[in-house]
Design a protein around this motif. Structure first.
Motif, PDB file in Angstrom:
ATOM      1  N   ARG A   1       0.648  -0.890   0.500  1.00 17.28           N
ATOM      2  CA  ARG A   1       0.107  -0.254   0.012  1.00 17.28           C
ATOM      3  C   ARG A   1       1.203   0.985  -0.196  1.00 17.28           C
ATOM      4  O   ARG A   1       0.716   2.103  -1.301  1.00 17.28           O
ATOM      5  CB  ARG A   1      -1.015  -0.111   0.957  1.00 17.28           C
ATOM      6  CG  ARG A   1      -1.635   1.601   1.129  1.00 17.28           C
ATOM      7  CD  ARG A   1      -2.942   1.177   2.603  1.00 17.28           C
ATOM      8  NE  ARG A   1      -3.389  -0.087   2.582  1.00 17.28           N
ATOM      9  CZ  ARG A   1      -3.266  -0.932   3.490  1.00 17.28           C
ATOM     10  NH1 ARG A   1      -2.025  -0.195   4.670  1.00 17.28           N
ATOM     11  NH2 ARG A   1      -3.815  -1.965   4.129  1.00 17.28           N
ATOM     12  N   THR A   2       1.821   1.096   1.233  1.00 18.37           N
ATOM     13  CA  THR A   2       3.156   2.575   0.588  1.00 18.37           C
ATOM     14  C   THR A   2       3.632   3.021  -0.565  1.00 18.37           C
ATOM     15  O   THR A   2       3.615   3.798  -0.214  1.00 18.37           O
ATOM     16  CB  THR A   2       3.643   2.434   1.901  1.00 18.37           C
ATOM     17  OG1 THR A   2       3.013   2.132   3.186  1.00 18.37           O
ATOM     18  CG2 THR A   2       4.444   3.699   2.096  1.00 18.37           C
ATOM     19  N   THR A   3       3.723   1.666  -1.125  1.00 22.79           N
ATOM     20  CA  THR A   3       4.934   1.828  -2.240  1.00 22.79           C
ATOM     21  C   THR A   3       3.837   2.300  -3.161  1.00 22.79           C
ATOM     22  O   THR A   3       4.810   2.794  -4.034  1.00 22.79           O
ATOM     23  CB  THR A   3       5.651   0.396  -2.630  1.00 22.79           C
ATOM     24  OG1 THR A   3       6.452  -0.146  -1.407  1.00 22.79           O
ATOM     25  CG2 THR A   3       6.015   0.122  -3.963  1.00 22.79           C
ATOM     26  N   LEU A   4       2.414   1.871  -3.771  1.00 24.10           N
ATOM     27  CA  LEU A   4       2.245   2.538  -4.282  1.00 24.10           C
ATOM     28  C   LEU A   4       1.647   3.701  -4.339  1.00 24.10           C
ATOM     29  O   LEU A   4       1.694   4.548  -5.348  1.00 24.10           O
ATOM     30  CB  LEU A   4       0.763   1.179  -4.648  1.00 24.10           C
ATOM     31  CG  LEU A   4       0.562  -0.093  -5.389  1.00 24.10           C
ATOM     32  CD1 LEU A   4      -0.154  -0.970  -5.359  1.00 24.10           C
ATOM     33  CD2 LEU A   4       1.570   0.109  -6.384  1.00 24.10           C
TER      34      LEU A   4
ATOM     35  N   LEU B   1       5.557  12.001  -9.357  1.00 17.82           N
ATOM     36  CA  LEU B   1       7.069  11.749  -9.741  1.00 17.82           C
ATOM     37  C   LEU B   1       6.163  10.789 -11.442  1.00 17.82           C
ATOM     38  O   LEU B   1       6.645  11.156 -12.444  1.00 17.82           O
ATOM     39  CB  LEU B   1       5.997  10.192  -9.340  1.00 17.82           C
ATOM     40  CG  LEU B   1       7.662  10.097  -8.299  1.00 17.82           C
ATOM     41  CD1 LEU B   1       7.566   8.809  -6.713  1.00 17.82           C
ATOM     42  CD2 LEU B   1       8.515  11.123  -8.400  1.00 17.82           C
ATOM     43  N   THR B   2       4.477  11.086 -11.552  1.00 15.86           N
ATOM     44  CA  THR B   2       3.648  11.101 -12.910  1.00 15.86           C
ATOM     45  C   THR B   2       4.652  12.243 -14.089  1.00 15.86           C
ATOM     46  O   THR B   2       4.899  11.596 -15.442  1.00 15.86           O
ATOM     47  CB  THR B   2       2.456  10.489 -12.739  1.00 15.86           C
ATOM     48  OG1 THR B   2       1.784  11.702 -12.280  1.00 15.86           O
ATOM     49  CG2 THR B   2       2.632   9.387 -12.336  1.00 15.86           C
TER      50      THR B   2
ATOM     51  N   GLU C   1       2.660   6.625  -2.024  1.00 18.01           N
ATOM     52  CA  GLU C   1       3.932   7.421  -1.684  1.00 18.01           C
ATOM     53  C   GLU C   1       5.040   6.763  -2.432  1.00 18.01           C
ATOM     54  O   GLU C   1       5.500   7.167  -2.014  1.00 18.01           O
ATOM     55  CB  GLU C   1       4.300   6.734  -0.217  1.00 18.01           C
ATOM     56  CG  GLU C   1       2.773   7.049   0.615  1.00 18.01           C
ATOM     57  CD  GLU C   1       3.474   6.836   2.529  1.00 18.01           C
ATOM     58  OE1 GLU C   1       3.915   7.269   2.446  1.00 18.01           O
ATOM     59  OE2 GLU C   1       2.115   7.655   2.802  1.00 18.01           O
ATOM     60  N   GLY C   2       4.963   5.796  -3.391  1.00 17.67           N
ATOM     61  CA  GLY C   2       6.178   5.719  -3.777  1.00 17.67           C
ATOM     62  C   GLY C   2       5.743   5.873  -5.694  1.00 17.67           C
ATOM     63  O   GLY C   2       6.045   6.812  -5.943  1.00 17.67           O
TER      64      GLY C   2
END
Length: 119
Positions: A103-106, A115-116, A108-109
């Motif tokens: 969940r965090t990686t998706l 970032l896109t 906030e990462g």
């Protein structure tokens, strides 16, 4: 498993044309708007990235769980009740961390909105 879209298909061409027409007049002729380019890439690869992140985290978690269980067996082989309890705790810990990390990686990462714009 989600695949990248066929960028040369007539279906994808229609999507590109729609996005370009939405931003017509914003940029110079024959130049793509960065917003259009980014949204096309983001929408094309978001699902694929989500699946890859979840698969990778799941595989790493499974490997970590096997290692923890091996260590538990090494030290608690003479105490079956303790071994079972340690294995259960390890499994719960790894699964909880796996869900949290995915969940965090998706969120906030890799799928973070700012970032896109780099894509």
């Amino acid at each position: 498993n989600t695949r990248a879209p066929d960028f040369f298909s007539s279906e994808y061409r229609k999507i590109v044309e729609e996005r370009v027409s939405e931003s017509r007049g914003v940029t110079l002729p024959n130049f793509q708007s960065p917003a259009v380019f980014n949204s096309l890439l983001h929408s094309s690869f978001k699902k694929m990235l989500e699946e890859e992140v979840e698969t990778t985290i799941r595989k790493v978690s499974e490997c970590l769980l096997r290692l923890l269980e091996d260590v538990a067996e090494l030290y608690f082989d003479k105490r079956p009740n303790l071994l079972a309890a340690v294995k259960r705790e390890c499994r719960e810990f790894v699964l909880r961390r796996q869900r949290d990390r995915a969940r965090t990686t998706l969120t906030e990462g890799i799928l973070k909105p700012e970032l896109t714009e780099v894509l």
